[in-house]
Design a protein around this motif. Structure first.
Motif, mmCIF file in Angstrom:
data_model
loop_
_atom_site.group_PDB
_atom_site.id
_atom_site.type_symbol
_atom_site.label_atom_id
_atom_site.label_comp_id
_atom_site.label_asym_id
_atom_site.label_seq_id
_atom_site.Cartn_x
_atom_site.Cartn_y
_atom_site.Cartn_z
ATOM 1 N N GLY A 76 44.827 37.259 10.511
ATOM 2 C CA GLY A 76 45.986 37.725 9.758
ATOM 3 C C GLY A 76 47.230 37.790 10.626
ATOM 4 O O GLY A 76 47.279 37.229 11.721
ATOM 5 N N PHE A 77 48.253 38.485 10.134
ATOM 6 C CA PHE A 77 49.507 38.639 10.873
ATOM 7 C C PHE A 77 49.836 40.116 11.042
ATOM 8 O O PHE A 77 49.600 40.924 10.146
ATOM 9 C CB PHE A 77 50.655 37.943 10.134
ATOM 10 C CG PHE A 77 50.459 36.466 9.958
ATOM 11 C CD1 PHE A 77 50.598 35.608 11.029
ATOM 12 C CD2 PHE A 77 50.131 35.938 8.716
ATOM 13 C CE1 PHE A 77 50.418 34.239 10.879
ATOM 14 C CE2 PHE A 77 49.944 34.576 8.547
ATOM 15 C CZ PHE A 77 50.083 33.732 9.630
ATOM 16 N N LYS A 78 50.391 40.452 12.189
ATOM 17 C CA LYS A 78 50.715 41.845 12.486
ATOM 18 C C LYS A 78 52.064 42.267 11.903
ATOM 19 O O LYS A 78 52.340 43.461 11.780
ATOM 20 C CB LYS A 78 50.725 42.059 14.003
ATOM 21 C CG LYS A 78 49.367 41.828 14.664
ATOM 22 C CD LYS A 78 49.460 41.993 16.167
ATOM 23 C CE LYS A 78 48.109 41.743 16.831
ATOM 24 N NZ LYS A 78 48.191 41.842 18.311
ATOM 25 N N SER A 79 52.897 41.287 11.566
ATOM 26 C CA SER A 79 54.232 41.612 11.052
ATOM 27 C C SER A 79 54.781 40.430 10.272
ATOM 28 O O SER A 79 54.258 39.313 10.342
ATOM 29 C CB SER A 79 55.188 41.937 12.200
ATOM 30 O OG SER A 79 55.362 40.794 13.032
ATOM 31 N N ILE A 90 56.414 34.679 9.674
ATOM 32 C CA ILE A 90 57.524 33.727 9.565
ATOM 33 C C ILE A 90 57.465 32.708 10.691
ATOM 34 O O ILE A 90 57.614 31.496 10.468
ATOM 35 C CB ILE A 90 58.880 34.469 9.579
ATOM 36 C CG1 ILE A 90 59.071 35.239 8.270
ATOM 37 C CG2 ILE A 90 60.037 33.496 9.801
ATOM 38 C CD1 ILE A 90 60.224 36.228 8.298
ATOM 39 N N TYR A 91 57.236 33.165 11.913
ATOM 40 C CA TYR A 91 57.165 32.262 13.059
ATOM 41 C C TYR A 91 56.063 31.228 12.867
ATOM 42 O O TYR A 91 56.243 30.036 13.151
ATOM 43 C CB TYR A 91 56.935 33.051 14.351
ATOM 44 C CG TYR A 91 56.895 32.169 15.575
ATOM 45 C CD1 TYR A 91 58.073 31.659 16.115
ATOM 46 C CD2 TYR A 91 55.686 31.833 16.176
ATOM 47 C CE1 TYR A 91 58.047 30.827 17.235
ATOM 48 C CE2 TYR A 91 55.649 31.003 17.287
ATOM 49 C CZ TYR A 91 56.835 30.509 17.815
ATOM 50 O OH TYR A 91 56.803 29.679 18.912
ATOM 51 N N PHE A 92 54.915 31.676 12.367
ATOM 52 C CA PHE A 92 53.797 30.756 12.173
ATOM 53 C C PHE A 92 54.132 29.700 11.130
ATOM 54 O O PHE A 92 53.952 28.499 11.353
ATOM 55 C CB PHE A 92 52.524 31.506 11.754
ATOM 56 C CG PHE A 92 51.391 30.578 11.423
ATOM 57 C CD1 PHE A 92 50.638 29.988 12.422
ATOM 58 C CD2 PHE A 92 51.088 30.270 10.105
ATOM 59 C CE1 PHE A 92 49.613 29.101 12.124
ATOM 60 C CE2 PHE A 92 50.059 29.403 9.783
ATOM 61 C CZ PHE A 92 49.318 28.811 10.801
ATOM 62 N N PHE A 93 54.629 30.128 9.968
ATOM 63 C CA PHE A 93 54.856 29.189 8.875
ATOM 64 C C PHE A 93 56.148 28.378 9.029
ATOM 65 O O PHE A 93 56.316 27.350 8.374
ATOM 66 C CB PHE A 93 54.860 29.924 7.530
ATOM 67 C CG PHE A 93 53.482 30.290 7.058
ATOM 68 C CD1 PHE A 93 52.578 29.305 6.682
ATOM 69 C CD2 PHE A 93 53.074 31.615 7.007
ATOM 70 C CE1 PHE A 93 51.297 29.633 6.254
ATOM 71 C CE2 PHE A 93 51.794 31.960 6.582
ATOM 72 C CZ PHE A 93 50.903 30.957 6.203
ATOM 73 N N LYS A 94 57.045 28.827 9.907
ATOM 74 C CA LYS A 94 58.279 28.072 10.132
ATOM 75 C C LYS A 94 58.176 27.151 11.348
ATOM 76 O O LYS A 94 58.775 26.067 11.365
ATOM 77 C CB LYS A 94 59.454 29.044 10.325
ATOM 78 C CG LYS A 94 60.828 28.366 10.353
ATOM 79 C CD LYS A 94 61.950 29.397 10.438
ATOM 80 C CE LYS A 94 63.320 28.740 10.374
ATOM 81 N NZ LYS A 94 64.435 29.719 10.446
ATOM 82 N N PHE A 141 67.157 33.603 4.742
ATOM 83 C CA PHE A 141 66.189 33.526 3.643
ATOM 84 C C PHE A 141 64.755 33.318 4.134
ATOM 85 O O PHE A 141 63.883 32.937 3.357
ATOM 86 C CB PHE A 141 66.560 32.399 2.678
ATOM 87 C CG PHE A 141 67.877 32.589 1.994
ATOM 88 C CD1 PHE A 141 68.110 33.712 1.204
ATOM 89 C CD2 PHE A 141 68.888 31.645 2.133
ATOM 90 C CE1 PHE A 141 69.336 33.899 0.579
ATOM 91 C CE2 PHE A 141 70.114 31.822 1.510
ATOM 92 C CZ PHE A 141 70.336 32.954 0.734
ATOM 93 N N ASP A 142 64.510 33.581 5.408
ATOM 94 C CA ASP A 142 63.189 33.303 5.977
ATOM 95 C C ASP A 142 62.060 34.063 5.279
ATOM 96 O O ASP A 142 60.955 33.545 5.138
ATOM 97 C CB ASP A 142 63.176 33.623 7.475
ATOM 98 C CG ASP A 142 63.743 32.473 8.304
ATOM 99 O OD1 ASP A 142 64.174 31.470 7.699
ATOM 100 O OD2 ASP A 142 63.747 32.578 9.544
ATOM 101 N N ARG A 143 62.321 35.281 4.848
ATOM 102 C CA ARG A 143 61.253 36.047 4.180
ATOM 103 C C ARG A 143 60.852 35.396 2.857
ATOM 104 O O ARG A 143 59.693 35.462 2.453
ATOM 105 C CB ARG A 143 61.687 37.495 3.950
ATOM 106 C CG ARG A 143 61.596 38.345 5.198
ATOM 107 C CD ARG A 143 61.295 39.788 4.854
ATOM 108 N NE ARG A 143 61.170 40.624 6.032
ATOM 109 C CZ ARG A 143 60.727 41.866 6.027
ATOM 110 N NH1 ARG A 143 60.367 42.428 4.875
ATOM 111 N NH2 ARG A 143 60.631 42.571 7.130
#
Length: 267
Positions: free
Chosen positions: A37-40, A45-49, A112-114
């Motif tokens: 999973g992701f901690k934040s 965002i970093y992973f998917f971007k 708009f990253d979120r």
């Protein structure tokens, strides 16, 4: 993948091998994300971007490359050049169809990253690739696949332009150089990227041949003049374009240096 690419074998075999590699890596990463999973939001965002698109883009690139090369005409060079140019046009059409997001990504915008790069906040109306998202909601966001497509299509355009260069460059570069011509004693001492930035600026400004000079021709001339091998200048230009800030870094530096020199001369 890079090791496979340096095999210099059949392009279809290389593509097949790297399709397999990319699929295996994506599956491993997906299992890791399911487990960890992701901690934040920032991490997600970093992973998917940044992370997933780089892997996924390789899969798209080699799938498209396999299709293009497997259907490549075996007739005249002119027909092959026309075939490759038609594919470049199609790839450019994708950029035009997604121009707003393309500029958002290339500028390094984050506002708009979120919405674009988290799964929880994804809005179905934002999805340019709805089918991809709906097929795997836990490993996709509204725009990670779009980033992957941009990266993949950039790589494909570079590949296709290089193939066109090979077909159009009937005479070897060495054959065009007068063997009795005195070798230049000038050496380019800045980095290659700076020279490539300068070449593209000169071509764009129309300063040489009223802007009709080909980049390849200008690059070859600069390589000969400055005793340098510029390598893959098309790919380097894409890297210059993708700079988040100061795309004309070397040109700005040149201007500042000249102004400083003039000021010093007046003192």
């Amino acid at each position: 993948m890079n090791t496979i690419e340096t095999d210099n074998g059949d392009v279809l075999i290389i593509a097949e091998k790297n399709i397999k590699e990319a699929k295996e890596v994506l599956n491993k990463v997906r299992l890791l994300i399911d487990k960890r999973g992701f901690k934040s939001f920032e991490e997600e965002i970093y992973f998917f971007k940044q992370i997933k698109p780089k892997i996924y883009s390789k899969l798209i690139y080699y799938l498209k490359l396999f299709t293009i090369e497997s259907k490549r005409p075996r007739s005249s060079k002119k027909t092959q050049v026309k075939y490759f140019n038609s594919h470049i046009d199609k790839l450019q059409t994708y950029f035009n169809d997604n121009l707003e997001f393309y500029h958002y990504y290339r500028r390094g915008s984050t506002i708009f990253d979120r919405q674009y790069f988290t799964r929880k906040n994804s809005d179905l109306r934002l999805h340019p690739d709805t089918f991809h998202f709906l097929s795997d909601e836990q490993f996709s966001t509204s725009h990670d696949s779009t980033v992957a497509m941009i990266l993949a299509y950039d790589m494909l355009i570079v590949y296709l332009k290089k193939e066109i260069d090979k077909l159009e460059n009937k005479n070897n570069m060495e054959a065009t150089v007068n063997p009795f011509q005195k070798q230049s004693r000038l050496f380019w001492t800045a980095n290659k990227t700076d020279l490539i930035e300068l070449i593209y600026a000169l071509q764009s400004s129309g300063a040489i041949n009223s802007g009709t000079a080909d980049i390849k021709e200008m690059a070859m001339a600069c390589e000969q003049l400055f005793n340098i091998d510029l390598g893959d200048y098309y790919r380097t230009y894409l890297e210059i374009r993708s700079r988040k800030t100061n795309q004309t870094k070397f040109l700005d530096k040149m201007k500042d240096s000249l102004v400083t020199r003039m000021v010093s001369a007046d003192e």
